[in-house]
Design an enzyme around this catalytic site. Structure first.
Site, PDB file in Angstrom:
ATOM      1  N   THR A 123       0.856  -1.315   0.128  1.00 28.17           N
ATOM      2  CA  THR A 123      -0.019   0.070  -0.134  1.00 28.17           C
ATOM      3  C   THR A 123       0.873   1.244   0.177  1.00 28.17           C
ATOM      4  OG1 THR A 123      -0.352   0.064   2.497  1.00 28.17           O
ATOM      5  CG2 THR A 123      -1.861  -1.268   1.144  1.00 28.17           C
ATOM      6  N   GLY A 155       4.203   5.504  -3.185  1.00 26.07           N
ATOM      7  CA  GLY A 155       5.048   6.233  -3.948  1.00 26.07           C
ATOM      8  C   GLY A 155       5.547   7.446  -3.458  1.00 26.07           C
ATOM      9  N   ASP A 193      -0.081  -4.806   3.871  1.00 27.90           N
ATOM     10  CA  ASP A 193       1.080  -4.220   4.277  1.00 27.90           C
ATOM     11  C   ASP A 193       1.025  -2.790   4.302  1.00 27.90           C
ATOM     12  OD1 ASP A 193       4.123  -4.744   4.875  1.00 27.90           O
ATOM     13  OD2 ASP A 193       4.211  -3.319   3.408  1.00 27.90           O
ATOM     14  N   TYR A 230       3.699   5.495   5.124  1.00 28.87           N
ATOM     15  CA  TYR A 230       3.048   5.546   3.948  1.00 28.87           C
ATOM     16  C   TYR A 230       1.727   6.621   3.707  1.00 28.87           C
ATOM     17  CZ  TYR A 230       5.612   0.993   3.209  1.00 28.87           C
ATOM     18  OH  TYR A 230       6.492   0.029   2.928  1.00 28.87           O
ATOM     19  N   LYS A 254       4.489  -0.634  10.343  1.00 28.04           N
ATOM     20  CA  LYS A 254       5.841  -0.461  10.685  1.00 28.04           C
ATOM     21  C   LYS A 254       6.389   0.926  11.467  1.00 28.04           C
ATOM     22  CE  LYS A 254       6.922  -2.574   6.017  1.00 28.04           C
ATOM     23  NZ  LYS A 254       5.709  -2.079   5.181  1.00 28.04           N
ATOM     24  N   HIS A 288      11.097  -0.458  10.707  1.00 25.38           N
ATOM     25  CA  HIS A 288      11.162  -0.268   9.267  1.00 25.38           C
ATOM     26  C   HIS A 288      12.504  -0.368   8.880  1.00 25.38           C
ATOM     27  CE1 HIS A 288       8.649   1.871   6.031  1.00 25.38           C
ATOM     28  NE2 HIS A 288       9.656   1.093   5.543  1.00 25.38           N
ATOM     29  N   SER A 325      12.803  -5.061   9.266  1.00 21.92           N
ATOM     30  CA  SER A 325      12.607  -4.714   7.663  1.00 21.92           C
ATOM     31  C   SER A 325      14.149  -4.072   7.490  1.00 21.92           C
ATOM     32  CB  SER A 325      11.382  -3.815   7.471  1.00 21.92           C
ATOM     33  OG  SER A 325      11.495  -3.218   6.532  1.00 21.92           O
ATOM     34  N   ASN A 326      14.548  -4.181   6.371  1.00 22.45           N
ATOM     35  CA  ASN A 326      15.813  -3.347   5.889  1.00 22.45           C
ATOM     36  C   ASN A 326      16.922  -3.840   6.847  1.00 22.45           C
ATOM     37  OD1 ASN A 326      14.768  -2.228   3.281  1.00 22.45           O
ATOM     38  ND2 ASN A 326      13.398  -1.157   4.679  1.00 22.45           N
ATOM     39  N   ARG A 361       9.290   2.738 -11.851  1.00 21.47           N
ATOM     40  CA  ARG A 361       9.674   2.840 -10.365  1.00 21.47           C
ATOM     41  C   ARG A 361      10.135   4.445 -10.518  1.00 21.47           C
ATOM     42  NH1 ARG A 361       9.005  -1.003  -7.182  1.00 21.47           N
ATOM     43  NH2 ARG A 361       8.709  -2.782  -8.360  1.00 21.47           N
ATOM     44  N   LYS A 368       1.886  -4.218  -4.892  1.00 22.80           N
ATOM     45  CA  LYS A 368       1.029  -3.223  -4.650  1.00 22.80           C
ATOM     46  C   LYS A 368       0.457  -2.990  -6.141  1.00 22.80           C
ATOM     47  CE  LYS A 368       0.256   1.221  -5.687  1.00 22.80           C
ATOM     48  NZ  LYS A 368       0.592   2.038  -6.987  1.00 22.80           N
ATOM     49  N   ARG A 383      -5.601  -5.933 -11.868  1.00 20.40           N
ATOM     50  CA  ARG A 383      -4.210  -6.630 -11.450  1.00 20.40           C
ATOM     51  C   ARG A 383      -4.280  -7.211  -9.932  1.00 20.40           C
ATOM     52  NH1 ARG A 383      -0.578  -1.244 -13.454  1.00 20.40           N
ATOM     53  NH2 ARG A 383      -0.585  -1.604 -15.604  1.00 20.40           N
ATOM     54  N   ASN A 416      -2.489 -10.470  -9.442  1.00 26.99           N
ATOM     55  CA  ASN A 416      -1.629 -11.001  -8.474  1.00 26.99           C
ATOM     56  C   ASN A 416      -1.928 -11.884  -7.460  1.00 26.99           C
ATOM     57  OD1 ASN A 416      -0.147  -8.857  -9.960  1.00 26.99           O
ATOM     58  ND2 ASN A 416      -0.482  -7.179  -8.511  1.00 26.99           N
TER      59      ASN A 416
HETATM   60  N1  LIG Z   1       9.803  -2.308   4.104  1.00 28.24           N
HETATM   61  C1  LIG Z   1      10.311  -1.271   3.260  1.00 28.24           C
HETATM   62  O1  LIG Z   1      11.215  -0.672   3.414  1.00 28.24           O
HETATM   63  C2  LIG Z   1       9.371  -1.278   2.031  1.00 28.24           C
HETATM   64  C3  LIG Z   1       9.973  -0.552   0.577  1.00 28.24           C
HETATM   65  C4  LIG Z   1       9.102  -0.547  -0.352  1.00 28.24           C
HETATM   66  C5  LIG Z   1       7.966  -1.251  -0.524  1.00 28.24           C
HETATM   67  N2  LIG Z   1       7.627  -1.890   0.571  1.00 28.24           N
HETATM   68  C6  LIG Z   1       6.150  -2.670   0.522  1.00 28.24           C
HETATM   69  O2  LIG Z   1       6.078  -3.516  -0.553  1.00 28.24           O
HETATM   70  C7  LIG Z   1       4.799  -3.039  -1.590  1.00 28.24           C
HETATM   71  C8  LIG Z   1       5.230  -3.435  -2.907  1.00 28.24           C
HETATM   72  O3  LIG Z   1       6.480  -2.752  -3.229  1.00 28.24           O
HETATM   73  P1  LIG Z   1       6.567  -1.613  -4.451  1.00 28.24           P
HETATM   74  O4  LIG Z   1       5.054  -1.009  -4.369  1.00 28.24           O
HETATM   75  O5  LIG Z   1       7.594  -0.627  -4.321  1.00 28.24           O
HETATM   76  O6  LIG Z   1       6.434  -2.244  -5.797  1.00 28.24           O
HETATM   77  P2  LIG Z   1       5.739  -3.498  -6.756  1.00 28.24           P
HETATM   78  O7  LIG Z   1       4.562  -4.091  -5.863  1.00 28.24           O
HETATM   79  O8  LIG Z   1       6.619  -4.409  -7.114  1.00 28.24           O
HETATM   80  O9  LIG Z   1       5.277  -2.826  -7.887  1.00 28.24           O
HETATM   81  C9  LIG Z   1       4.051  -1.670  -7.648  1.00 28.24           C
HETATM   82  C10 LIG Z   1       3.763  -1.119  -8.933  1.00 28.24           C
HETATM   83  O10 LIG Z   1       3.510  -2.068  -9.935  1.00 28.24           O
HETATM   84  C11 LIG Z   1       2.405  -2.178 -10.865  1.00 28.24           C
HETATM   85  N3  LIG Z   1       1.757  -3.249 -10.812  1.00 28.24           N
HETATM   86  C12 LIG Z   1       0.954  -3.883  -9.836  1.00 28.24           C
HETATM   87  N4  LIG Z   1       0.791  -5.164 -10.294  1.00 28.24           N
HETATM   88  C13 LIG Z   1       0.986  -5.177 -11.631  1.00 28.24           C
HETATM   89  C14 LIG Z   1       0.863  -6.204 -12.611  1.00 28.24           C
HETATM   90  N5  LIG Z   1       0.249  -7.413 -12.329  1.00 28.24           N
HETATM   91  N6  LIG Z   1       1.310  -5.965 -13.801  1.00 28.24           N
HETATM   92  C15 LIG Z   1       1.849  -4.672 -14.272  1.00 28.24           C
HETATM   93  N7  LIG Z   1       2.110  -3.746 -13.180  1.00 28.24           N
HETATM   94  C16 LIG Z   1       1.575  -3.972 -11.896  1.00 28.24           C
HETATM   95  C17 LIG Z   1       1.574  -1.061  -9.812  1.00 28.24           C
HETATM   96  O11 LIG Z   1       0.797   0.005 -10.593  1.00 28.24           O
HETATM   97  P3  LIG Z   1      -0.752   0.192 -10.055  1.00 28.24           P
HETATM   98  O12 LIG Z   1      -0.949   0.573  -8.740  1.00 28.24           O
HETATM   99  O13 LIG Z   1      -1.126   1.458 -10.989  1.00 28.24           O
HETATM  100  O14 LIG Z   1      -1.316  -1.096 -10.709  1.00 28.24           O
HETATM  101  C18 LIG Z   1       2.651  -0.220  -9.012  1.00 28.24           C
HETATM  102  O15 LIG Z   1       3.290   0.991 -10.014  1.00 28.24           O
HETATM  103  C19 LIG Z   1       4.674  -1.599  -1.174  1.00 28.24           C
HETATM  104  O16 LIG Z   1       3.527  -1.116  -1.492  1.00 28.24           O
HETATM  105  C20 LIG Z   1       4.843  -1.651   0.414  1.00 28.24           C
HETATM  106  O17 LIG Z   1       3.773  -2.038   0.954  1.00 28.24           O
HETATM  107  C21 LIG Z   1       8.314  -1.992   1.889  1.00 28.24           C
END
Ligand SMILES: NC(=O)c1ccc[n+]([C@@H]2O[C@H](COP(=O)([O-])OP(=O)(O)OC[C@H]3O[C@@H](n4cnc5c(N)ncnc54)[C@H](OP(=O)(O)O)[C@@H]3O)[C@@H](O)[C@H]2O)c1
Length: 343
Positions: A41, A44, A74, A79, A108, A141, A179-180, A236, A280, A286, A290
């Protein structure tokens, strides 16, 4: 290339029609269970900072996700999505879609709230926003403690960990984790803490496989959650690190074999490695796509083929903290400036 995109898109549409299922649950080292897929969730950032939801888009996404069968959300204090998630859960509990105990909520502790004595207050703020009495999982976090003005705070993450142990004892968090954190930091928490972390959340996609850390943490009984699971398949925020695209021929070939899309193949690759993906999306099609990753398997050879994309490249790479004594990642020559202009 274009044809592959169309094929992927059509597969996605077809799968919308298929009924989604719930993810299986995996056992944590404290006996509790965690659903093996979480909805991400984090919306960005732009030049003004973290992007927030408009017109309750995130609330509506979480409502749709719970209706479809998602059982794990999550989030993180930073966020700024906790309030809408709480609203969505409350709505779904009220209309009978789920009971509170059916939904696994991970949030977190942000870096500016480190220190044993301050953790409970930070978690209570998150709980209040989410209208919950407890979270299922509370993660630190980052091991990096910051002051309010984002200057470095000299607080040891072990001290903060004791605060997480406290909130678990008080029932405010059912499970606690990290995390991290890098391997040495995880090992120190295991050695010096009173409670073993249940979960380690790290970046995980084909460009950052982190098999050593994964193998180590899993051998210690931690469940791994993988963030940014779609890696370089998706945009990204202008960041470029090479890596396979959505129409990468190797991924397309594997996807075609199982009648799946390339994003689904990456999510399944994490499941095969016993890592919980956290994709996310705010798009209904999607959400379905997913979640639909539990009716096929990749072979060990396919897992290895995808792992071979590894280039140890991160997208979450706050090198502006790299001089902090507890910065977890490798240092680089020219650290970037904090995009939000903080110290
Ligand atoms: N612990 C940490 O430090 C940390 C850091 C980063 C992220 N996170 C967590 O991990 C989650 C996911 O990471 P993330 O948001 O960086 O990246 P991600 O889930 O890998 O990618 C999200 C992006 O992909 C698009 N998307 C989603 N499903 C898709 C599909 N089936 N086909 C094509 N595009 C798709 C989404 O766009 P749309 O929304 O437009 O579909 C969004 O732009 C975060 O939301 C957060 O909860 C944690």
């Amino acid at each position: 290339m274009c044809v592959n995109k169309i094929i992927n898109f059509k597969r996605g549409l077809l799968q919308m029609a298929a009924a989604a299922t719930e993810a299986p649950k995996w056992k944590l080292n404290n006996g509790l269970e965690i659903p093996a897929l979480a909805l991400g969730t984090y919306l960005g950032f732009d030049e003004h900072g973290v992007m927030t939801s408009t017109n309750k888009q995130l609330r509506d996404t979480v409502v749709s996700a719970l209706r479809l069968g998602y059982r794990h959300v999550d989030t993180a204090a930073v966020y700024q999505t906790e309030a809408e998630i709480g609203e969505a859960i409350a709505m779904c509990v009220a209309n009978g879609t789920v009971r509170r105990e059916d939904v696994f909520v991970t949030t977190k502790l942000w870096n500016t709230r480190h220190g044993r004595a301050r953790v409970a207050e930070a978690l209570k703020d998150s709980l209040k926003k989410m209208r919950l009495d407890y979270v299922d999982l509370y993660l630190m976090h980052w091991p990096v403690a910051l002051n309010e003005d984002y200057s470095f705070a000299s607080i040891d993450y072990l001290d903060t960990w004791r605060g997480l142990e406290d909130v678990q004892r008080r029932g405010l968090a059912r499970s606690i984790g990290l995390s991290n954190f890098n391997r040495q930091q995880v090992a120190r928490v295991i050695k010096e803490g009173s409670v073993k972390p249940a979960v380690l959340q790290i970046e995980a996609h084909p460009q950052i496989v982190q098999q050593d850390l994964v193998t180590y943490a899993q051998s210690e009984g931690l469940i791994i959650m993988g963030f940014s699971p779609l890696g370089s398949l998706v945009s990204r925020f202008g960041m470029e690190a090479g890596g396979p695209r959505v129409d990468d021929p190797t991924l397309v070939e594997i996807a075609a074999k199982y009648n799946k899309t390339t994003p689904q193949v990456l999510l399944r690759w994490l499941i095969e490695r016993k890592i919980i993906p956290i994709p996310k999306t705010v798009k209904q099609s999607r959400l379905v796509e997913n979640l639909n990753i539990f009716d096929f398997h990749l072979t060990p050879a396919e897992v290895a083929t995808i792992s071979a994309f590894d280039s140890n490249k991160r997208f979450t790479f706050p090198s502006f903290w790299q001089n902090h004594p507890h910065y977890p990642f490798e240092k680089i020559k020219n650290p970037i400036r904090d995009p939000f202009g903080r110290k």
